[in-house]
Design a protein around this motif. Structure first.
Motif, PDB file in Angstrom:
ATOM      1  N   VAL A 116       0.846  -1.191   0.000  1.00 18.23           N
ATOM      2  CA  VAL A 116       0.000   0.000   0.000  1.00 18.23           C
ATOM      3  C   VAL A 116       0.887   1.249   0.000  1.00 18.23           C
ATOM      4  O   VAL A 116       1.749   1.401   0.873  1.00 18.23           O
ATOM      5  N   PRO A 117       0.705   2.160  -0.941  1.00 19.15           N
ATOM      6  CA  PRO A 117       1.593   3.330  -1.030  1.00 19.15           C
ATOM      7  C   PRO A 117       1.291   4.383   0.033  1.00 19.15           C
ATOM      8  O   PRO A 117       0.133   4.576   0.439  1.00 19.15           O
ATOM      9  N   LEU A 290      -1.679  17.148  -4.071  1.00 18.27           N
ATOM     10  CA  LEU A 290      -2.862  16.313  -3.845  1.00 18.27           C
ATOM     11  C   LEU A 290      -3.385  15.710  -5.139  1.00 18.27           C
ATOM     12  O   LEU A 290      -3.942  14.608  -5.143  1.00 18.27           O
ATOM     13  N   THR A 291      -3.210  16.403  -6.253  1.00 16.89           N
ATOM     14  CA  THR A 291      -3.548  15.823  -7.551  1.00 16.89           C
ATOM     15  C   THR A 291      -2.703  14.578  -7.791  1.00 16.89           C
ATOM     16  O   THR A 291      -3.194  13.543  -8.260  1.00 16.89           O
ATOM     17  N   VAL A 296      -1.609   8.393  -7.116  1.00 16.96           N
ATOM     18  CA  VAL A 296      -1.007   7.361  -6.271  1.00 16.96           C
ATOM     19  C   VAL A 296      -2.091   6.442  -5.711  1.00 16.96           C
ATOM     20  O   VAL A 296      -1.974   5.209  -5.743  1.00 16.96           O
ATOM     21  N   ALA A 297      -3.166   7.033  -5.205  1.00 18.67           N
ATOM     22  CA  ALA A 297      -4.238   6.264  -4.576  1.00 18.67           C
ATOM     23  C   ALA A 297      -4.977   5.376  -5.563  1.00 18.67           C
ATOM     24  O   ALA A 297      -5.455   4.290  -5.200  1.00 18.67           O
ATOM     25  N   THR A 298      -5.065   5.818  -6.808  1.00 16.95           N
ATOM     26  CA  THR A 298      -5.770   5.034  -7.819  1.00 16.95           C
ATOM     27  C   THR A 298      -4.842   4.089  -8.575  1.00 16.95           C
ATOM     28  O   THR A 298      -5.247   3.434  -9.529  1.00 16.95           O
TER      29      THR A 298
END
Length: 337
Positions: A116-117, A290-291, A296-298
């Protein structure tokens, strides 16, 4: 994980509220959910921005999150990172990762055992000026570097009750300069010599902290860097980096809103107001940061600023504290675990 991009935000203080506003406006983000230890503040922020609020962190973590943004008090960071990673939720966490080196190492061990990043919030890496300076170094157009000069001067100090829990000037403020010197130069810092002074309010001395500092850093190729830090710069918020090479230079933060006044008789004063604080100076960088976290999250980009990066900056800050206390140069090897 659903195809809907849902971002959770833990903590809606000043930086958290700014993050909530940014996240709510990002393309591709479908839902923002916030929580804070002060539930009244969380609901007021949510109502103002048109996002959702939940009563506690457990409810937030159960909200089918694509990613979690952590903007709470530092001592809560390790537990929140671990809780999210254990649930498979990518994390963006404001610096520092923990209150000390041992705590940061524990978080690093935890995230290294997971796929998990985790992205840490060093927003200067996303500022256009710092990126241009890094590119100029990497291309060789500056020649070989001989000096870097970093400056971070606040227009006024934080509230007195913040100082005892801030970690001190080097850990709270200087880590940004230490990180960006590593990132722009592409080199590691091997030695520090730090001095500090108390020239302002007594609450700095009472907390064992300082309000002004000067640091000399030696990089692993012999290049010298200086860092100046201060809490009382009434002219405005002054953050700059000068990268000086054998063939040229790159200066970050030298624009019409830099709080600098030339006393040369033929040099006109800037008609623009100085930056009043970090949010105004780095607003675009925070949005870009945050963009990037959404990517990163996706799963479409790796973390550009890891827990290991944050640990390196923390080691430098720790070496500065030791140097100041003992009035001597300190090798980074002395504080590494």
């Amino acid at each position: 994980m659903s195809s809907t991009v849902t971002l959770g935000l833990a903590g809606v203080g000043r930086i958290g509220t700014a993050h909530a506003e940014t996240l709510h406006g990002l393309p591709g983000v479908d839902r923002v959910v916030v929580a804070d230890i002060d539930t009244t503040r969380a609901h007021a922020t949510a109502a103002k921005l048109g996002v959702e609020a939940v009563p506690d962190i457990e409810t937030l973590l159960a909200a089918d999150l694509t990613g979690l943004v952590v903007a709470t008090a530092t001592d809560s960071h390790p537990a929140l990172i671990a809780a999210a990673v254990d649930r498979g939720i990518p994390v963006f966490c404001e610096k520092p990762v923990a209150t000390d080196i041992d705590g940061t190492l524990a978080v690093l061990d935890r995230v290294r055992s997971s796929a998990v990043p985790v992205q840490i919030g060093f927003q200067r890496r996303f500022d256009a000026g710092y990126r241009a300076a890094r590119a100029a170094v990497a291309s060789g157009e500056l020649g070989w570097l001989h000096t870097l000069r970093a400056t971070t001067l606040d227009p006024a100090p934080p509230p007195a009750d913040y100082i005892p829990r801030s970690g001190g000037l080097f850990r709270d403020c200087g880590v940004h300069d230490f990180d960006i010197i590593r990132w722009v130069s592409g080199r590691e810092i091997t030695e520090v010599y730090a001095r500090g002074a108390n020239l302002g309010d007594e609450f700095f001395t009472a907390a064992g902290d300082i309000d002004t500092a000067a640091v000399v850093l030696t990089l692993d190729d012999g290049t010298l860097a200086t860092v100046n830090l201060g809490r009382y710069n009434g002219a405005g918020y002054d953050v700059r980096l000068e990268v000086l090479g054998s063939r040229g230079n790159a200066i970050v933060g030298l624009d019409d809103r830099a709080p600098l006044r030339s006393v040369e008789p033929d040099h006109p004063a800037s008609p623009y107001p100085a930056y009043p604080g970090f949010m105004e100076r780095f607003r675009r960088a925070y949005t870009e940061e945050l963009t990037t976290f959404v990517s990163v999250a996706t799963g479409t980009a790796p973390s550009p600023c890891t827990v290991a990066d944050a640990l390196e900056a923390f080691y430098i800050a720790e070496a500065c504290e030791l140097s100041r206390a003992e009035r001597r140069p300190v090798m980074l090897a002395e504080v590494r675990r």
